[in-house]
Design an enzyme around this catalytic site. Structure first.
Site, short mmCIF file in Angstrom:
data_model
loop_
_atom_site.label_atom_id
_atom_site.label_comp_id
_atom_site.label_asym_id
_atom_site.label_seq_id
_atom_site.Cartn_x
_atom_site.Cartn_y
_atom_site.Cartn_z
CG ASP A 124 59.98 13.59 67.63
OD1 ASP A 124 59.50 14.67 67.29
OD2 ASP A 124 60.62 12.85 66.84
CB SER A 125 59.12 19.05 69.54
OG SER A 125 57.76 18.88 69.90
CG ASP A 146 56.03 12.66 67.03
OD1 ASP A 146 55.87 11.98 66.00
OD2 ASP A 146 56.63 13.75 67.06
CE LYS A 164 54.22 14.25 64.28
NZ LYS A 164 55.62 14.05 63.82
CD GLU A 200 60.00 13.02 61.86
OE1 GLU A 200 61.09 12.89 61.25
OE2 GLU A 200 59.87 13.75 62.87
CD GLU A 216 58.60 20.19 60.76
OE1 GLU A 216 58.14 19.13 61.22
OE2 GLU A 216 59.47 20.87 61.34
O1 KIV Z 1 57.35 16.75 67.52
C1 KIV Z 1 56.69 17.69 67.08
O2 KIV Z 1 56.47 18.71 67.74
C2 KIV Z 1 56.18 17.58 65.72
C3 KIV Z 1 55.44 18.75 65.17
C4 KIV Z 1 56.40 19.80 64.78
C5 KIV Z 1 54.56 18.37 64.04
O3 KIV Z 1 56.39 16.59 65.09
#
Ligand code: KIV
Length: 264
Positions: A43-44, A82, A111, A113, A180
């Site tokens: 989600d970056s 994500d 993924k 959080e 992280e």
């Molecule tokens: O979204 C992302 O890039 C991440 C990584 C930093 C693990 O969650």
């Protein structure tokens, strides 16, 4: 094609697990060809591709659009989608339906959080047969409640809470967990205590694998550079130079030349 079982086995058998983010077809093709184990459609995306301030600003629609592009390119790596903030933290009851959309798009896992209702969400995903990668320590989607984007786990109470969260992910059936921005001593202890692999980002060298944001690694994002990320190439200036040359060539009439033109 890598499986989550292959990744879990690497904790014991090695080699260390390599993870990078990708958000589109060309980049995912490069990462897959290079033999990266896991490609995370992170989600970056919000920050490094869409120019938004917070990862919470990206939603399922955008994430799925980019996940599909990545999946089209990948032949070997495990693709992890994500889950964006809205997909499980805003409405935990919608988590399974949203995760299923990533699987239908071709990702093999999702993924999530750590957050207050995390155990309930992990249980429901695992029960639905959806492989889960956990994420603890600095969790950007809830960074405000952690005092901002800063190192977590520096004091004993916070280190203990991160350890407990990682263990809950393992107990509930996650196949790996991202650590992280935590001190390397804390990451080393978590890695030693868990049976599932730890994937570090700003968590030192003792994790079972490492992940970086591809735009940081290639020098494609200049708004900020986290201390933990290493630039293996600086493509920004090369792109700028190429675009300036093109502009000059068009203005001066050097492009297109005969080699790039058609004849009757
Ligand atoms: O979204 C992302 O890039 C991440 C990584 C930093 C693990 O969650």
């Amino acid at each position: 094609m890598k499986t989550t079982q292959d990744i879990t086995a690497q904790k014991v058998k090695g080699p260390r697990i390599t993870v990078l983010t990708a958000y589109d077809y060309p980049m995912a093709s490069f990462l897959d060809e290079a033999g990266i184990d896991i490609i995370l459609v992170g989600d970056s995306l919000a920050n490094v591709v869409l120019g938004l301030k917070s990862t919470t600003e990206v939603g399922m629609k955008e994430m799925l659009h980019h996940a599909r592009a990545v999946v089209r390119a990948v032949k070997n790596a495990l693709v992890v989608g994500d889950m964006p903030f809205e997909a499980y933290q805003v409405n935990p009851g919608a988590a399974v339906d949203n995760a299923r959309q990533f699987i239908e798009a071709g990702a093999q896992a999702v993924k999530i959080e750590w957050f207050e209702d995390c155990p309930k969400v992990v249980s429901s995903l695992v029960r639905a047969g959806i492989p889960v990668m956990g994420h603890v320590g600095l969790t950007p989607q809830t960074a405000e409640s952690l005092g901002g984007m800063k190192v977590q786990g520096r004091d004993a109470a916070s280190a203990k809470a991160i350890m407990e969260a990682a263990k809950i992910f393992e107990e509930l059936g996650a196949f790996s967990v991202v650590l992280e921005c935590i001190p390397l001593e804390v990451a080393r202890e978590i890695t030693a205590q868990l049976k599932i692999p730890t994937i570090g980002i700003g968590a030192g060298p003792h994790c079972d694998g490492q992940v970086l944001v591809i735009h940081d690694l290639l020098g494609l994002f200049s708004r900020y550079q986290p201390k933990f990320s290493k630039k293996y190439a600086d493509l920004g200036p090369q792109i700028l130079e190429a675009v300036k040359q093109y502009k000059d060539d068009v203005i001066s009439g050097r492009f297109p030349d005969d080699a790039h033109s058609f004849h009757q």
